[in-house]
Scaffold this motif. Structure first.
Motif, PDB file in Angstrom:
ATOM      1  N   PHE A 154       8.009   8.783  -3.146  1.00 25.09           N
ATOM      2  CA  PHE A 154       9.379   8.418  -3.481  1.00 25.09           C
ATOM      3  C   PHE A 154       9.978   7.592  -2.345  1.00 25.09           C
ATOM      4  O   PHE A 154      10.679   6.609  -2.587  1.00 25.09           O
ATOM      5  CB  PHE A 154      10.213   9.675  -3.731  1.00 25.09           C
ATOM      6  N   ALA A 155       9.690   7.973  -1.106  1.00 24.65           N
ATOM      7  CA  ALA A 155      10.251   7.251   0.049  1.00 24.65           C
ATOM      8  C   ALA A 155       9.795   5.790   0.057  1.00 24.65           C
ATOM      9  O   ALA A 155      10.603   4.882   0.278  1.00 24.65           O
ATOM     10  CB  ALA A 155       9.852   7.942   1.348  1.00 24.65           C
ATOM     11  N   ALA A 156       8.507   5.553  -0.193  1.00 23.70           N
ATOM     12  CA  ALA A 156       7.994   4.175  -0.233  1.00 23.70           C
ATOM     13  C   ALA A 156       8.634   3.403  -1.378  1.00 23.70           C
ATOM     14  O   ALA A 156       9.042   2.247  -1.219  1.00 23.70           O
ATOM     15  CB  ALA A 156       6.475   4.176  -0.368  1.00 23.70           C
ATOM     16  N   ALA A 157       8.744   4.047  -2.534  1.00 18.81           N
ATOM     17  CA  ALA A 157       9.359   3.395  -3.694  1.00 18.81           C
ATOM     18  C   ALA A 157      10.827   3.094  -3.434  1.00 18.81           C
ATOM     19  O   ALA A 157      11.326   2.026  -3.805  1.00 18.81           O
ATOM     20  CB  ALA A 157       9.211   4.282  -4.931  1.00 18.81           C
ATOM     21  N   LEU A 158      11.515   4.003  -2.777  1.00 15.73           N
ATOM     22  CA  LEU A 158      12.933   3.796  -2.468  1.00 15.73           C
ATOM     23  C   LEU A 158      13.114   2.628  -1.506  1.00 15.73           C
ATOM     24  O   LEU A 158      13.988   1.782  -1.701  1.00 15.73           O
ATOM     25  CB  LEU A 158      13.546   5.073  -1.884  1.00 15.73           C
ATOM     26  N   ARG A 159      12.269   2.557  -0.475  1.00 15.68           N
ATOM     27  CA  ARG A 159      12.363   1.436   0.469  1.00 15.68           C
ATOM     28  C   ARG A 159      12.136   0.108  -0.242  1.00 15.68           C
ATOM     29  O   ARG A 159      12.857  -0.868  -0.014  1.00 15.68           O
ATOM     30  CB  ARG A 159      11.367   1.626   1.617  1.00 15.68           C
ATOM     31  N   LEU A 160      11.123   0.068  -1.117  1.00 19.15           N
ATOM     32  CA  LEU A 160      10.815  -1.177  -1.824  1.00 19.15           C
ATOM     33  C   LEU A 160      11.930  -1.563  -2.789  1.00 19.15           C
ATOM     34  O   LEU A 160      12.399  -2.705  -2.770  1.00 19.15           O
ATOM     35  CB  LEU A 160       9.486  -1.051  -2.586  1.00 19.15           C
ATOM     36  N   THR A 161      12.361  -0.631  -3.612  1.00 21.78           N
ATOM     37  CA  THR A 161      13.379  -0.964  -4.613  1.00 21.78           C
ATOM     38  C   THR A 161      14.726  -1.291  -3.960  1.00 21.78           C
ATOM     39  O   THR A 161      15.478  -2.114  -4.482  1.00 21.78           O
ATOM     40  CB  THR A 161      13.536   0.153  -5.665  1.00 21.78           C
TER      41      THR A 161
END
Length: 181
Positions: free
Chosen positions: A145-152
C-alpha cells in the motif's frame, strides 16, 4: 518487499470476522512465528493457523494469547480504523492479483511519461521489483500500500492506491465505517 506477509484470507472469508481481525492485528503488531518461538508457549503450527485466520478462537483464548504476548487484549480485538481497513483491503487484492496491480501501475506511470526506473524510485522499491513483476514468469510480489500510495500521489491520481486494483474490486467496508464510504 514485505518484512512478512499479511494474512491472506480465503476467497469467501469475511475480513471482519473475529479470526480475520485477530490475524490483522497480529500482523500490525509485527508478531510472527519467530516471536512466538521465543515464548515457547504455543506450538508454532497452531500459531501459524491463528495468524492466517484459520482458527476460530473464543474471547478466553484471545485473552490467554494476549497474556502470553504481554499485550492488552484490546490490541487484538479492536475494530480496524478506516485507514487500516483500506490498507488491508489493498494488500489482499494486490496479493491475489499481483501482476494485474503491477500492470495497472505500469500503465499509469507510462501515461505520465515515467520510466520503470523513475517509478521504482518514487515507490522506494528496487528497480528490479517492478521489472520482475512485469516480465518474470513467476508470481510477482504483492505491491505494498505504501508503494502504491507514493506512486499514485506522485501521479496525482485522485482515487489513490485503489486505482491500481483490478476492475470490479469491491471497496472495503465494515460496520465501524460510515455507510456513505
Amino acid at each position: 518487499m514485505l518484512a512478512h506477509r499479511w494474512p491472506l484470507l480465503t476467497d469467501n472469508q469475511n475480513p471482519e470476522s473475529p479470526e480475520a481481525l485477530l490475524a490483522y492485528h497480529l500482523h500490525r503488531l509485527h508478531i510472527t512465528d519467530r516471536t512466538i518461538a521465543h515464548e515457547n508457549r504455543i506450538p508454532r503450527s497452531l500459531f501459524r493457523d491463528i495468524r492466517h485466520a484459520k482458527l476460530q478462537l473464543s474471547s478466553t483464548d484471545i485473552a490467554k494469547l494476549a497474556k502470553i504476548l504481554h499485550i492488552d487484549m484490546l490490541e487484538l480485538t479492536r475494530p480496524l480504523t478506516a485507514d487500516e481497513l483500506e490498507r488491508w483491503h489493498f494488500y489482499r487484492q494486490s496479493a491475489r492479483h499481483p501482476r494485474e496491480v503491477w500492470r495497472n501501475a505500469h500503465k499509469a506511470w507510462k501515461q505520465a511519461g515515467l520510466t520503470t526506473q523513475q517509478a521504482a524510485k518514487i515507490m522506494a522499491v528496487p528497480t528490479h521489483t517492478p521489472r520482475n513483476a512485469l516480465n518474470d514468469r513467476r508470481k510477482p510480489e504483492a505491491m505494498t500500500f505504501a508503494a502504491a500510495l507514493r506512486l499514485t500521489t506522485a501521479l496525482n491520481l485522485s482515487s489513490g492506491p485503489q486505482t491500481l486494483l483490478p476492475q470490479n474490486t469491491p471497496k472495503p467496508k465494515g460496520p465501524h465505517l460510515p455507510s456513505s464510504r
